[in-house]
Design a protein around this motif. Structure first.
Motif, PDB file in Angstrom:
ATOM      1  N   SER A 119       0.642  -1.266   0.017  1.00 46.67           N
ATOM      2  CA  SER A 119      -0.200   0.045  -0.173  1.00 46.67           C
ATOM      3  C   SER A 119       0.793   1.182  -0.055  1.00 46.67           C
ATOM      4  N   SER A 120       1.758   1.198   0.466  1.00 43.79           N
ATOM      5  CA  SER A 120       2.711   2.524   0.760  1.00 43.79           C
ATOM      6  C   SER A 120       3.411   2.715  -0.646  1.00 43.79           C
ATOM      7  N   ARG A 121       3.705   1.580  -1.389  1.00 38.71           N
ATOM      8  CA  ARG A 121       4.325   2.038  -3.033  1.00 38.71           C
ATOM      9  C   ARG A 121       3.236   2.530  -3.803  1.00 38.71           C
ATOM     10  N   SER A 122       1.865   2.258  -3.470  1.00 46.32           N
ATOM     11  CA  SER A 122       1.057   2.535  -4.653  1.00 46.32           C
ATOM     12  C   SER A 122       0.349   3.744  -4.171  1.00 46.32           C
ATOM     13  N   THR A 123       0.606   4.298  -2.747  1.00 42.94           N
ATOM     14  CA  THR A 123      -0.173   5.740  -2.549  1.00 42.94           C
ATOM     15  C   THR A 123       0.716   6.833  -2.200  1.00 42.94           C
ATOM     16  N   LYS A 124       0.155   8.162  -2.230  1.00 46.31           N
ATOM     17  CA  LYS A 124       0.992   9.245  -2.065  1.00 46.31           C
ATOM     18  C   LYS A 124       0.931  10.065  -0.597  1.00 46.31           C
ATOM     19  N   THR A 125      -0.140   9.635  -0.097  1.00 42.45           N
ATOM     20  CA  THR A 125      -0.640  10.375   1.077  1.00 42.45           C
ATOM     21  C   THR A 125      -1.059   9.493   2.354  1.00 42.45           C
ATOM     22  N   THR A 126      -0.909   9.556   3.706  1.00 45.53           N
ATOM     23  CA  THR A 126      -1.374   8.735   4.589  1.00 45.53           C
ATOM     24  C   THR A 126      -2.996   8.530   4.441  1.00 45.53           C
ATOM     25  N   ASN A 127      -3.700   9.446   4.099  1.00 41.25           N
ATOM     26  CA  ASN A 127      -5.088   9.186   3.906  1.00 41.25           C
ATOM     27  C   ASN A 127      -5.312   8.091   2.900  1.00 41.25           C
ATOM     28  N   GLU A 128      -4.813   8.252   1.860  1.00 43.27           N
ATOM     29  CA  GLU A 128      -4.664   7.261   0.620  1.00 43.27           C
ATOM     30  C   GLU A 128      -4.266   5.827   1.001  1.00 43.27           C
ATOM     31  N   ALA A 158      -3.937   4.611   4.207  1.00 45.92           N
ATOM     32  CA  ALA A 158      -5.026   4.209   4.959  1.00 45.92           C
ATOM     33  C   ALA A 158      -6.038   3.571   4.668  1.00 45.92           C
ATOM     34  N   ARG A 159      -6.716   4.194   3.484  1.00 41.09           N
ATOM     35  CA  ARG A 159      -7.943   3.688   2.814  1.00 41.09           C
ATOM     36  C   ARG A 159      -7.724   2.506   1.977  1.00 41.09           C
ATOM     37  N   GLU A 160      -6.425   2.591   1.318  1.00 41.79           N
ATOM     38  CA  GLU A 160      -6.052   1.266   0.544  1.00 41.79           C
ATOM     39  C   GLU A 160      -5.783   0.340   1.339  1.00 41.79           C
ATOM     40  N   LEU A 161      -4.912   0.404   2.626  1.00 40.91           N
ATOM     41  CA  LEU A 161      -4.605  -0.793   3.586  1.00 40.91           C
ATOM     42  C   LEU A 161      -6.050  -1.320   4.247  1.00 40.91           C
TER      43      LEU A 161
END
Length: 336
Positions: free
Chosen positions: A161-170, A172-175
């Motif tokens: 999830s950390s590789r495919s997102t740019k913000t902490t909110n993104e 958290a949502r994806e995870l």
């Protein structure tokens, strides 16, 4: 009719009542001459050991029925009984044809209770208790293994999830979405009884749900590619396949192609005249070598599921470019 405790006590020692109590407890009797090694047993003991009644027996005759892995231990225990102070007890396995039983032998050591060079004791069939203990140990081992796997998966999914997102909110949502999908996949391993009917799952749908948490973009559209013909999977086979795929995906996330962002996984299936063949192919991951000869709990769990319930086979090819796993299942077992 006697009603008080004092009036009932004499009945305890009447021979017919002692026999009733012994039979009710599943106890069989033995006596052993410490000089001649001769054994005498009651008729229920002969039946327990699978020996014709009234046969003259010695310990060596019984020894032929003891499981080879327990034989020396039981011999040593019986030889040492006269040096043991107080009561002794030993549990061991016996083989009666193809049937395996657990027996508990109990008696009194240190020459206590010897009458004319004869010791006395009992045999009890404890097969049910031993099977229950083994079942609890197996369940505890499986639960421990699953908890460790889930913790490793959660860590791996966080990295994905950390590789495919740019913000902490993104992130958290994806995870959260991935962990929710993981929960759905985990439910497939332990379906609720009566919740499904007969063969209600499609193989492609099953693989999609199981692999979705591990794919950066979702199953079928990212680095995980699934190509299988349309076929139904029975409830029981669904449980076994979910367990197998879950284990393979966990190992890939920890050590294989899914552990790096350059890795890919292809799952294909063919079903013609022979068995249904599912091929799990990893590529683009770190170089891996063959595992040690001693298999881990997860590998044993997968092998037991494939060869046991599914009556199939599983083959591992530890190629340099990535692991290839070939799973073959009889079509009639897939639909159960």
């Amino acid at each position: 009719m006697p009603k008080t405790a004092d009036a009932l006590k004499p009945l305890l020692w009447e021979p017919q009542n002692l026999v009733r109590a012994i039979e009710a407890a599943g106890v069989t009797l033995w006596s052993w001459n410490v000089d001649s090694d001769a054994l005498a047993m009651d008729e229920r003991a002969y039946d327990l050991w699978g020996i014709p009644r009234s046969t003259d027996v010695k310990f060596e005759d019984l020894s032929a029925h003891i499981h080879p892995a327990d034989r020396d231990r039981v011999r040593a225990a019986f030889t040492a009984t006269r040096a043991i102070v107080g009561a002794f007890e030993i549990d061991f396995r016996i083989l009666i044809g193809d049937e395996l039983k657990w027996i508990s032998a109990r008696g009194q050591g240190d020459d206590a209770g010897i009458v004319k060079r004869v010791m006395f004791g009992i045999f009890i069939d404890v097969t049910g208790r031993k099977q229950a203990e083994e079942g609890r140990e197996l369940l505890a081992g499986e639960m421990s293994h699953r908890v460790k796997n889930l913790l490793a998966i959660a860590s791996g999914l966080t990295a994905i999830s950390s590789r495919s997102t740019k913000t902490t909110n993104e992130m958290a949502r994806e995870l959260t979405l991935r962990l929710t999908a993981l929960g759905r996949a985990h439910d497939l391993v332990r379906p609720v009884p009566g919740q499904t009917e007969a063969a209600s799952a499609l193989l492609g749908d099953l693989l999609s749900v199981l692999l979705a948490p591990y794919d950066d973009l979702g199953a079928f559209s990212g680095r995980i590619r699934v190509s299988v013909p349309r076929m139904s999977v029975g409830e029981s086979a669904t449980t076994m396949l979910a367990l197998i795929v879950h284990e393979l995906a966990t190992n890939s996330l920890k050590y294989g192609a899914l552990s790096v962002d350059t890795g890919a996984l292809d799952v294909s299936c063919s079903a013609q005249d022979g068995p249904v063949t599912v091929v799990w192919t990893e590529s683009g991951g770190p170089r891996i070598g063959s595992p040690a000869d001693v298999k881990g709990y997860g590998s044993k769990l997968v092998e037991r599921s494939v060869t046991g319930h599914l009556r199939g086979s599983i083959d591992y090819n530890w190629a340099e470019e990535g692991l290839v796993v070939t799973l073959k299942i009889p079509p009639e077992r897939l639909s159960t």
